[in-house]
Design an enzyme around this catalytic site. Structure first.
Site, PDB file in Angstrom:
ATOM      1  N   ALA A 148       0.866  -1.267   0.092  1.00 32.79           N
ATOM      2  CA  ALA A 148       0.104  -0.054  -0.010  1.00 32.79           C
ATOM      3  C   ALA A 148       0.799   1.215   0.106  1.00 32.79           C
ATOM      4  O   ALA A 148       2.155   1.231   0.414  1.00 32.79           O
ATOM      5  CB  ALA A 148      -0.921  -0.069   1.054  1.00 32.79           C
ATOM      6  N   ASP A 149       0.337   2.384  -0.617  1.00 33.21           N
ATOM      7  CA  ASP A 149       1.009   3.630  -0.252  1.00 33.21           C
ATOM      8  C   ASP A 149      -0.354   4.565  -0.355  1.00 33.21           C
ATOM      9  O   ASP A 149      -1.248   4.693  -0.871  1.00 33.21           O
ATOM     10  CB  ASP A 149       1.741   4.041  -1.664  1.00 33.21           C
TER      11      ASP A 149
END
Length: 195
Positions: free
Chosen positions: A67-68
């Protein structure tokens, strides 16, 4: 399973959801490309992280979750502040206004066709109360905003006092829309057993 992130908040959310995983952060170039908007950027980075960790560290058949998260205002990405002055600038910019927090997520299975990866970007609108300079100064002095994108953490003691309302998933703002991630994991597991 591998969580391709060392974010304490993501680790906590995955553990609370009952997942057992190894933590292996991705080492990728996160420089935005020319003309790339915040949503495209966060989606690309999540995918790059997932594929890098799957290729370098994943055991065949192991699920990788990456994830970012970014904070964007007026199409400008607000990263982690360089220093206290930069944190104050960001908080003044967000004061009394609505901005977006986007979390890109990518799930892939190590050793399998990368085109079967499941990716999405979840966006939540966050509206701040108007913030007096004294309030901003006190929050920055606490040290809480200095390692957070957009110079605040909604789950932090001071950060939650800035937010008037959110429209979307609270956990997207924290850094991982966990209910949507859980559904994506189930979907990937289903397609894997179907093959």
């Amino acid at each position: 399973m591998i969580l391709a992130s060392q974010s304490p908040r993501r680790i906590e959310l995955m553990r609370e959801a009952g997942y057992d995983f190894r933590v292996i952060p991705a080492d990728i170039d996160e420089t935005p490309r020319d003309g790339e908007g915040p949503i495209e950027l966060v989606g690309r980075l999540a995918r790059a992280k997932a594929l890098a960790v799957a290729n370098q560290h994943g055991e065949a058949g192991e699920l990788v979750v990456a994830a970012d998260t970014i904070v964007a205002h007026d199409d400008e990405v607000l990263g982690k502040p360089r220093d206290a002055a930069d944190a104050r600038r960001m908080l003044r910019e967000l004061s009394g206004r609505t901005h977006q927090v986007a979390t890109g997520v990518c799930l892939t299975i190590a050793g399998e066709d990368a085109t079967r990866a499941v990716s999405f970007v979840d966006v939540t609108d966050v509206t701040f109360y108007p913030l007096a300079d004294a309030k901003i100064d006190a929050y920055v002095a606490s040290g809480e905003p200095l390692d957070k994108a957009g110079a605040y953490g909604i789950q932090g003691v001071g950060g939650r006092m800035l937010v008037k309302k959110i429209d979307g998933d609270f956990y997207t703002v924290v850094g991982l829309p966990i209910a949507r991630v859980a559904r994506a994991i189930e979907e990937l597991e289903r397609t894997r057993t179907a093959h």
